[in-house]
Design a protein around this motif. Structure first.
Motif, PDB file in Angstrom:
ATOM      1  N   ALA A 205     -78.788  22.954 -13.726  1.00  0.00           N
ATOM      2  CA  ALA A 205     -79.908  22.654 -14.630  1.00  0.00           C
ATOM      3  C   ALA A 205     -79.802  23.462 -15.918  1.00  0.00           C
ATOM      4  O   ALA A 205     -80.116  22.963 -17.008  1.00  0.00           O
ATOM      5  CB  ALA A 205     -81.232  22.935 -13.932  1.00  0.00           C
ATOM      6  N   GLU A 206     -79.378  24.718 -15.805  1.00  0.00           N
ATOM      7  CA  GLU A 206     -79.219  25.547 -17.002  1.00  0.00           C
ATOM      8  C   GLU A 206     -78.137  24.983 -17.920  1.00  0.00           C
ATOM      9  O   GLU A 206     -78.224  25.102 -19.146  1.00  0.00           O
ATOM     10  CB  GLU A 206     -78.855  26.975 -16.605  1.00  0.00           C
ATOM     11  N   LEU A 207     -77.103  24.386 -17.337  1.00  0.00           N
ATOM     12  CA  LEU A 207     -75.987  23.876 -18.132  1.00  0.00           C
ATOM     13  C   LEU A 207     -76.282  22.534 -18.794  1.00  0.00           C
ATOM     14  O   LEU A 207     -75.644  22.178 -19.795  1.00  0.00           O
ATOM     15  CB  LEU A 207     -74.740  23.734 -17.253  1.00  0.00           C
ATOM     16  N   VAL A 208     -77.235  21.773 -18.259  1.00  0.00           N
ATOM     17  CA  VAL A 208     -77.454  20.408 -18.757  1.00  0.00           C
ATOM     18  C   VAL A 208     -77.776  20.391 -20.249  1.00  0.00           C
ATOM     19  O   VAL A 208     -77.176  19.645 -21.023  1.00  0.00           O
ATOM     20  CB  VAL A 208     -78.568  19.710 -17.952  1.00  0.00           C
ATOM     21  N   LYS A 209     -78.742  21.221 -20.663  1.00  0.00           N
ATOM     22  CA  LYS A 209     -79.167  21.167 -22.073  1.00  0.00           C
ATOM     23  C   LYS A 209     -78.058  21.633 -23.008  1.00  0.00           C
ATOM     24  O   LYS A 209     -77.794  21.018 -24.043  1.00  0.00           O
ATOM     25  CB  LYS A 209     -80.420  22.021 -22.271  1.00  0.00           C
ATOM     26  N   VAL A 210     -77.405  22.722 -22.660  1.00  0.00           N
ATOM     27  CA  VAL A 210     -76.369  23.235 -23.559  1.00  0.00           C
ATOM     28  C   VAL A 210     -75.166  22.300 -23.586  1.00  0.00           C
ATOM     29  O   VAL A 210     -74.506  22.144 -24.619  1.00  0.00           O
ATOM     30  CB  VAL A 210     -75.976  24.677 -23.170  1.00  0.00           C
ATOM     31  N   ALA A 211     -74.886  21.632 -22.464  1.00  0.00           N
ATOM     32  CA  ALA A 211     -73.797  20.655 -22.455  1.00  0.00           C
ATOM     33  C   ALA A 211     -74.153  19.451 -23.322  1.00  0.00           C
ATOM     34  O   ALA A 211     -73.308  18.934 -24.072  1.00  0.00           O
ATOM     35  CB  ALA A 211     -73.500  20.202 -21.022  1.00  0.00           C
TER      36      ALA A 211
END
Length: 438
Positions: A205-211
């Protein structure tokens, strides 16, 4: 909602609109008082009227007390900012950590703290451990992550009708609570279909936005890199982008070349992602983002160089008008604004620069006090040798170039967003230039 900036205020208002009893909290008493009075401290279409409606309904109020927050709700959303560090490219997590430190000691019953901010992967797990230490409820005070995908100018719609929901959870209980919170979107009684839902672990979930932001930034910088090639080859980047857009694997969204991206998300998020990847020992995996960032910054320099050439090879003795201050239209956000970066650089090189923006003038003046600001396009363009179109507000597309001809010293315009009608301006006798176009 803890933190009543752009994200927290929007989320609080929209949760109240969905029928929830909602409390917004901020350590800034003045901000909390302003919101309690129905005054929005930033520009976002449709939000201020919705704020007043929800205040009147009694479902929404604001406070400055962590103790009151802990007693009020079972679910707490952390919506504070994660700006770039002043001493490097990484994310500054002091506000996120302050939420845990301030709220944790008051959490005496089972509850859920849900992060919405963009943070380096691994942050949620670390915060969960710290919250369990601080909270009287111990590990019954859980952490989840629910990244936001708001677009400035469309924030209300993106909250009430998002294109997807991502829930990063560490327990069945956390998932169940968040499904209850978002039930109006996941199980609508009538109207549109349910919003797509992805349930993940915390790290994903933490990676979704930055990806997502990294992919978007890459697409924008790709077409701007093609513009650099087109400028040398004598090709037209707009026609190139149109041809590419018909390929279903590529699509046409965000394939408009120009002065590049800015704002409070894309630039700092891709830099923080690179910094975190280096900490994790996988920096080669995102090394391409360094070039994405550099291409984006080169576009600003390219506009400055083009304006200098257009003005006769020097800025000394020249009056330059910049149309736009916000980083994008329908916003008063000037964080990392390409328009203001270009305006300030030109001013530093000797020109007299006047800026006009429909909504962002006050914020721009605070950040760039040496620039001059005008109250209208006509006043900003008075005596100008070159006009620069750098934020694509609809009102700039409606400018009558014939009418404006009598105001300027020279009829020269640079379209830094590739949205103006070149034939219309040229027919009115203007010299017209745009990045990546003959």
């Amino acid at each position: 909602m803890i933190g009543t900036g752009y994200l927290g205020t929007t989320h609080a208002v929209c949760m109240a609109a969905l029928g929830f009893e909602t409390l917004g909290m901020d350590v800034d008493a003045e901000k909390a008082a302003s919101l309690s009075a129905g005054r929005l401290p930033f520009h976002e279409p449709g939000l201020e009227s919705l704020l007043r409606d929800q205040l009147a309904s009694g479902r929404l109020r604001f406070t400055t007390s962590y103790e009151e927050v802990a007693a009020f709700a079972e679910v707490h959303f952390s919506c504070v900012g994660t700006p770039q560090r002043t001493d490097g490219p990484g994310a500054d997590l002091r506000y996120t950590e302050a939420v845990v430190e301030g709220l944790g000691p008051h959490l005496s019953r089972p509850c859920l703290l849900v992060g919405k901010s963009t943070v380096p992967v691994g942050t949620a797990e670390r915060l969960a451990a710290r919250l369990a230490e601080l909270a009287p409820a111990g590990r019954d005070a859980e952490v989840a992550w629910n990244p936001e995908f708001l677009r400035e100018g469309f924030a209300v719609r993106d909250t009430l009708r998002p294109d997807r929901l991502v829930l990063g959870v560490a327990s069945d209980r956390a998932e169940r609570l968040l499904r209850e919170v978002y039930a109006p979107l996941l199980e609508p009684a009538d109207g549109p279909a349910a919003v797509p839902l992805v349930v993940t672990d915390l790290a994903t979930a933490e990676l979704v936005k930055v990806a997502a932001n990294s992919f978007l930034a890459t697409k924008i910088s790709f077409i701007n890199a093609m513009a650099e090639v087109c400028e040398v080859a004598g090709a037209d980047v707009q026609q190139l982008a149109e041809a590419l857009s018909y390929d279903p694997r590529i699509g046409g969204r965000f394939l408009r070349s120009g002065v590049g991206f800015g704002g409070g998300c894309l630039p700092k998020d891709i830099r923080a992602f690179m910094a975190r990847a280096e900490e994790l020992g996988v920096s080669p995996a995102v090394r391409f983002l360094r070039e994405v960032d550099e291409i984006n910054l080169r576009r600003r320099a390219a506009v400055v160089d083009l304006a200098r050439r257009f003005g006769g090879g020097t800025f000394h003795g020249r009056r330059i008008t910049v149309l736009g201050a916000a980083f994008k239209p329908d916003s008063d956000d000037v964080r990392d604004s390409p328009a203001l970066a270009v305006a300030e650089r030109i001013r530093q090189q000797g020109a007299e620069v006047t800026v006009y923006d429909p909504k962002a003038t006050d914020n721009a003046r605070k950040s760039f006090p040496a620039l001059a600001f005008a109250e209208s396009v006509t006043k900003a363009a008075c005596g100008a040798h070159v006009l620069l179109h750098l934020t694509e507000w609809p009102e700039f597309g409606d400018i009558d170039p014939v009418e404006l001809s009598g105001t300027v010293a020279r009829r020269r315009i640079i379209d830094g967003r590739n949205t103006l009608d070149a034939s219309r301006w040229r027919a009115a006798g203007w010299e017209f230039r745009a990045l990546g176009r003959p």
